[in-house]
Motif scaffolding. Structure first.
Motif, mmCIF file in Angstrom:
data_model
loop_
_atom_site.group_PDB
_atom_site.id
_atom_site.type_symbol
_atom_site.label_atom_id
_atom_site.label_comp_id
_atom_site.label_asym_id
_atom_site.label_seq_id
_atom_site.Cartn_x
_atom_site.Cartn_y
_atom_site.Cartn_z
ATOM 1 N N LEU A 283 -3.523 1.389 10.731
ATOM 2 C CA LEU A 283 -2.286 0.634 10.983
ATOM 3 C C LEU A 283 -1.993 0.706 12.486
ATOM 4 C CD1 LEU A 283 -0.102 -0.818 9.170
ATOM 5 C CD2 LEU A 283 1.280 1.223 9.510
ATOM 6 N N ALA B 62 -7.878 5.893 13.569
ATOM 7 C CA ALA B 62 -7.717 5.362 12.214
ATOM 8 C C ALA B 62 -8.547 6.169 11.214
ATOM 9 C CB ALA B 62 -8.113 3.895 12.166
ATOM 10 N N LEU C 38 1.310 9.690 14.571
ATOM 11 C CA LEU C 38 1.293 8.515 15.439
ATOM 12 C C LEU C 38 0.649 8.908 16.761
ATOM 13 C CD1 LEU C 38 4.916 7.345 14.697
ATOM 14 C CD2 LEU C 38 2.944 5.832 14.535
ATOM 15 N N CYS D 63 0.838 -1.187 0.000
ATOM 16 C CA CYS D 63 0.000 0.000 0.000
ATOM 17 C C CYS D 63 0.871 1.233 0.000
ATOM 18 C CB CYS D 63 -0.886 0.025 1.237
ATOM 19 S SG CYS D 63 0.038 0.086 2.759
ATOM 20 N N GLU D 64 0.315 2.289 -0.470
ATOM 21 C CA GLU D 64 0.978 3.573 -0.317
ATOM 22 C C GLU D 64 0.676 4.055 1.091
ATOM 23 O OE1 GLU D 64 3.030 5.209 -2.392
ATOM 24 O OE2 GLU D 64 2.917 3.376 -3.579
ATOM 25 N N TYR D 65 1.695 4.176 1.875
ATOM 26 C CA TYR D 65 1.487 4.600 3.256
ATOM 27 C C TYR D 65 1.493 6.123 3.307
ATOM 28 C CZ TYR D 65 2.230 5.155 8.262
ATOM 29 O OH TYR D 65 2.118 5.514 9.575
ATOM 30 N N MET D 66 0.361 6.699 3.665
ATOM 31 C CA MET D 66 0.317 8.157 3.685
ATOM 32 C C MET D 66 -0.003 8.719 5.060
ATOM 33 S SD MET D 66 -1.389 9.126 0.022
ATOM 34 C CE MET D 66 -2.327 7.617 -0.164
ATOM 35 N N MET D 67 -0.147 7.839 6.028
ATOM 36 C CA MET D 67 -0.480 8.314 7.366
ATOM 37 C C MET D 67 0.737 8.944 8.005
ATOM 38 S SD MET D 67 -3.006 5.285 8.602
ATOM 39 C CE MET D 67 -2.042 3.962 7.913
ATOM 40 N N THR E 263 -1.871 6.719 12.590
ATOM 41 C CA THR E 263 -1.449 5.374 12.980
ATOM 42 C C THR E 263 -1.540 5.256 14.492
ATOM 43 O OG1 THR E 263 -0.020 5.058 11.068
ATOM 44 C CG2 THR E 263 0.569 3.837 13.051
#
Lengths: 163, 163, 163, 163
Positions: free
Chosen positions: B70, B42, B17, B10-14, B47
């Motif tokens: 995530l 979420a 945290l 996946c393209e992680y864009m988050m 994340t």
């Protein structure tokens, strides 16, 4: 929500965490190997874990991101800003090089690319934990599986992990 | 590869945290709050980070996963098997409760739901690091922003983070 | 060698390790209390353990040394030079405030004199480990035994330790 | 109090901290070397630091105590009871083998006697920190000063430390 794809979210299905370890100051040829290792880790559906800084760590992270992989950086400093720009998940330990043990402990297997004493401490911890360690032009330590290129190194790691 | 969607990648864009902290043994009402906090984290594209174990940590992780988020678990033990089943990225520290400082250090903000002395140590570290800490029925410590429900707590966190 | 006394060596017979915790910046009255606590710890034959830095830590160390006691400093930094000049044994962790858990874990009992969030994290850890914590004008946390002066605080600690 | 000698207290004048590192399971000949190293460290007025457990660590501690030296054990476990009986100051980290970095960081110099992967991690950390490491039948790592007996090893350490 299942089956639906929102922008910025994803179904995370990657299971294995592979560490790439190595020095901050490294010659060009090894950086290219590290980047290829990162690419292949992501292409195999695994998550990359590393120390989060420059050199081999950054090259591997860039490789993993170029394949849409996920990257985790276990940082020694107190601030996420110290992470290289290819790190998705900066774990900010503030433990200095004491964080090396966490890299070894978290990884299912490790690939060492070159590396100085810091890398040696990670290799030592990983072998003590009985984890597979594949090395490309790194320390000559009993227990390391030697390899001479990224394709072979990654193939061996996944073979050892049985996947 | 860009723009392409492989299974399991996946393209992680988050970017943010958010930690959820709290006890392993907690009453039902607080677990429901923790799960809702996880869902909302979420849904806001952040994340979730937590201690990776049961109780409030598991409830929040389950909530986050139900929204496709995530989840990162900073584990005290030596083994990833100690993580609850909703943890995507188990960070295996082997540092015992010494890992609490990493949760505080890694999080951009923290939400405490109930909690005993372990939670108090995380609150103390986070406030020392000048991070926002929102609390739902937790320790009454100067510096904590009190809230009485998940929706309000998460709203305050993202307001404080300016997003 | 037994029975003989060389310059600079000694038969170490002190058994108990008592921690004094508290802030670096503290008002004069509390520093005097901390110094008296240190003196009394040494006079009772125990070893002082602290964070090794200034303020309350330094005052307590000075007190212990004035009575010929032994002092151990668990330092956050990378270098023994960061220790105050009354520390005999500088334990150089390089773990930042992550070292707080070691102070709580190593001490048989703790005396908190004033203190900010760092002290609170140590109190929290110690109470989680079910160790006696006596406090002089410190955080009001359930489980702390309150005292208003050094003599009383030290007396309570040794009473609790059964010695 | 100065100049007076109470039972159980002492004027602590030892300045240098020398680590002895090595494995828990070691052959007899190396244990004898470790004990002699411990004796000589104490006879030179230095304090012994080690991992606090059995094997080489215990032998060195026994040697140091037989000369009236002081011994510090940096323990991986949660409890001081895990220390060998020759440890005066048990530093209870609860950090598992993550405590290895503290041994390297705290020591002014290290003497490795035999040793497995755990010892290798300590050697690696110490060399990264640019500390003198003398080895008796240990890992063959660039940077270690090789020696073949206790007398020579300890002599070299104090020569390197300029004392």
């Amino acid at each position: 929500m299942a089956g639906q794809e929102d922008e910025g979210t994803c179904e995370y299905m990657m299971k294995q965490l592979i560490a790439v370890i190595g020095g901050r100051r490294t010659e060009k040829a090894l950086l290219l190997q590290a980047e290829e290792v990162g690419r292949l880790i992501a292409r195999n559906g695994a998550t990359l874990i590393c120390g989060g800084l420059g050199g081999v760590m950054e090259a591997a992270s860039r490789g993993a991101k170029s394949e849409g992989g996920l990257t985790v950086g276990i940082l020694p400093q107190n601030d996420a800003k110290s992470a290289n720009k290819y790190i998705d998940i900066p774990i900010v330990t503030g433990l200095g090089i004491g964080r090396n043990v966490i890299i070894a402990r978290t990884a299912d297997a490790l690939i060492a690319v070159g590396g100085e004493y810091g890398t040696l401490s990670e290799i030592a911890f990983a072998l003590q934990m009985e984890k597979p360690v594949v090395g490309i032009r790194t320390w000559d330590i009993n227990g390391i599986i030697c390899s001479d290129n990224a394709t072979d190194a990654v193939a061996r790691v996944f073979e050892l992990l049985g996947s």
